[in-house]
Design a protein around this motif. Structure first.
Motif, short mmCIF file in Angstrom:
data_model
loop_
_atom_site.label_atom_id
_atom_site.label_comp_id
_atom_site.label_asym_id
_atom_site.label_seq_id
_atom_site.Cartn_x
_atom_site.Cartn_y
_atom_site.Cartn_z
N TYR A 182 0.75 -1.19 0.01
CA TYR A 182 0.04 0.24 -0.09
C TYR A 182 0.79 1.40 0.18
O TYR A 182 1.83 1.35 0.72
CB TYR A 182 -1.16 0.02 1.17
N SER A 183 0.61 2.11 -0.89
CA SER A 183 1.22 3.55 -0.82
C SER A 183 -0.26 4.35 -0.79
O SER A 183 -0.95 4.12 -1.70
CB SER A 183 1.78 3.81 -2.07
N LEU A 184 -0.46 4.94 0.34
CA LEU A 184 -1.57 5.62 0.62
C LEU A 184 -1.66 7.07 0.71
O LEU A 184 -0.38 7.63 1.20
CB LEU A 184 -2.16 5.15 1.73
N VAL A 185 -2.68 7.87 0.19
CA VAL A 185 -2.96 9.10 0.81
C VAL A 185 -4.20 9.15 1.30
O VAL A 185 -5.21 8.57 0.99
CB VAL A 185 -2.69 10.16 -0.47
N VAL A 186 -4.20 9.97 2.52
CA VAL A 186 -5.45 10.02 3.34
C VAL A 186 -5.81 11.78 3.60
O VAL A 186 -4.88 12.34 3.78
CB VAL A 186 -5.28 9.43 4.70
N ARG B 93 3.29 4.16 3.56
CA ARG B 93 3.92 3.36 2.60
C ARG B 93 4.03 2.03 3.50
O ARG B 93 4.56 2.23 4.53
CB ARG B 93 5.01 3.81 2.15
N ASP B 94 3.73 0.96 3.01
CA ASP B 94 3.92 -0.44 3.48
C ASP B 94 5.33 -0.70 4.04
O ASP B 94 6.29 -0.09 3.37
CB ASP B 94 3.37 -1.48 2.55
N ARG C 111 5.47 -0.15 -3.57
CA ARG C 111 4.98 0.64 -4.51
C ARG C 111 5.92 2.03 -4.19
O ARG C 111 6.05 2.45 -3.03
CB ARG C 111 3.56 0.81 -4.60
N PRO C 112 6.11 2.77 -5.05
CA PRO C 112 6.91 4.00 -4.79
C PRO C 112 5.79 5.02 -4.30
O PRO C 112 4.77 5.00 -4.28
CB PRO C 112 7.32 4.47 -6.16
N LEU C 113 6.20 6.17 -3.54
CA LEU C 113 5.75 7.26 -2.88
C LEU C 113 6.73 8.28 -2.69
O LEU C 113 7.52 8.21 -1.80
CB LEU C 113 4.89 6.94 -1.78
#
Ligand code: SF4
Length: 471
Positions: free
Chosen positions: A166-170, A180-181, A186-188
């Protein structure tokens, strides 16, 4: 590329404190379009409320000036989607926005969770009702646990429970949070535009809006941005986790102008081509890339081998999602619509074709056929990564093992099937040494079957839907 059946998955973008947050996010998503073409969405906040617009289609189809004008506020997140879990419909488009006891929150996610089914079953047993079939929605339900005192604590605690990519934005009313996990699949990336902070899957989004790239969000980091500025949490720092960044991002997915996992993608691809030339030489007159993702590897192969680069294929860039495939059986027609051979370049030549992957093999076979019809004397196929032998559970939509040609055929059998004069793949070592990073910091599971996490449930994108249908 012969891996054209592989779909990209998702791209995320976020901006904090910009007077044109929606417009900047629209541009950011436009730069990330290659990561997902099926749906796009933007959610903004004016400090009091969240405003959401999402739809199926390309960014330019979902948004225009009028629609962006209806998204007020100085903070925003956005998402482009290819459906790695959940069908390609509007319910499953992101950002996913909810109201809950602590206020409003929206989330956009790139990656796949490998314990999604287990978590969802557990949450449902305690009364959670899901609105979509995306595994991303699980984060929101985890965050909603009554004992957490803030959105921030909710994110920090919920990431500890999920396993996978997971690469997340909240986005909350007043905060932008990125996570980021711990493997960093995944990149972030984190950047700055004047006084505004920006987050994006790839740095090419920063270039378009002229933001400065500060650094990558570290694997296992939760970065919170609010009126106090940015601050980081590291919820996994006492755990024994290892990095497993997706090496296939460098080979194929990411844009060549991006910097991800510490390296520029174009330079890595050029080195992949050089390593391929050293490991898999060929006696030929010209090196021909399969555009676009084979371009830089072919340049490297030509530079290393001294064989001249020649653009023997031309690509039609205007196909888009609306193109209706012809129903006739001739597969080479479908291939030709996307990619045509320039007869005058290949006629009478011994050709080394450089591609980034072979998945099922049918598309590669059709291309070889086109080259032969155009007069190529010999066709030598060279692939800038190792053979794909196993599926990905971290957000890439490879077919099952039974459909992957390298999982079922020997090298000789692949050569016979493709009707090429020779075939050669890059080794895992050759692929990893094209980056400047430690080899053990990458995931190679689809090439090596060494999965960096436990795979709790073998995800396929309709699994959560199948489960719902049975209820
Ligand atoms: S399995 Fe392959 S595609 Fe999936 S994350 Fe690992 S390297 Fe990337």
């Amino acid at each position: 590329m012969s891996g054209e059946q592989i779909k990209e998955y998702c791209g995320v973008f976020g901006i904090y404190d910009h007077p044109q947050a929606a417009q900047m996010t629209n541009l950011g998503l436009f730069a990330l379009q290659h990561r997902g073409e099926e749906a796009a969405g933007i959610c903004t906040s004016d400090g009091q409320n969240l405003y959401l617009r999402k739809g199926t289609g390309l960014v330019g189809e979902v948004f225009n000036e009028r629609r962006l004008g209806k998204l007020p506020g100085q903070h925003a997140i956005g998402h482009v989607r290819y459906s790695t879990t959940g069908s390609s419909n509007i319910t499953n488009a992101q950002p996913h926005q909810v109201n809950y006891s602590r206020g409003q929150v929206a989330i956009a996610h790139n990656g796949n969770l490998v314990n999604a089914q287990l978590l969802r079953a557990e949450l449902e047993a305690y009364g959670s009702i899901f609105a979509s079939t995306m595994d991303s929605e699980i984060f929101v339900h985890l965050m909603a646990k009554p004992s957490y005192r803030s959105h921030e604590e909710g994110v920090v605690e919920s990431v500890k429970k999920v396993v996978g990519a997971y690469s997340l934005v909240v986005l909350t009313e007043t905060q932008l949070i990125a996570a980021r996990d711990p493997q960093g699949f995944r990149p972030l990336c984190f950047g700055k535009l004047g006084k505004s902070y920006v987050i994006a899957s790839e740095t090419c989004a920063f270039d378009l809006i002229e933001a400065d790239f500060i650094r990558e969000i570290a694997p296992g980091e939760v970065l919170v941005i609010d009126e106090k500025g940015p601050r980081s949490h590291f919820p996994f720092q006492n755990e024994n986790t290892c990095k497993a960044q997706c090496v296939f991002e460098h080979v194929y997915f990411a844009r060549p102008d991006s910097v991800i996992f510490g390296d520029n993608v174009a330079l890595v691809r050029e080195r992949l081509g050089r390593n391929l030339a050293k490991e898999q030489p060929a006696k030929a007159d010209i090196v021909v890339p399969v555009p676009d993702s084979g371009n830089y590897a072919a340049m490297g192969y030509a530079n290393e081998s001294g064989i001249p680069l020649a653009h023997g294929f031309t690509r039609n860039h205007y196909i888009g999602r609306t193109f209706i495939n012809p129903t006739q059986a001739d597969r080479s027609l479908k291939v030709k619509i996307k990619l045509n051979v320039i007869r005058e370049v290949v006629d009478g030549k011994r050709v080394v074709v450089i591609d980034d992957s072979i998945v099922r093999g049918n598309t590669a076979k059709s291309r070889v056929n086109l080259l032969r019809k155009a007069g190529a004397k010999e066709v030598h196929m060279r692939i800038s990564c190792p053979p794909h032998i196993s599926p990905c559970y971290y957000g890439i939509d490879f077919p099952s093992k039974t459909e992957l040609i390298a999982s079922n055929k020997s090298l000789d059998e692949i050569k016979t099937f493709l009707e090429v004069d020779s075939i050669g793949y890059l080794s895992i070592e050759g692929m990893l040494s094209a980056t400047t990073q430690a080899p053990e910091s990458f995931c190679t599971a689809c090439f090596s079957e060494k999965y960096p996490t436990k795979v709790f449930d073998v995800m396929d994108k309709f699994k959560l839907e199948n489960k719902l249908e049975k209820i």
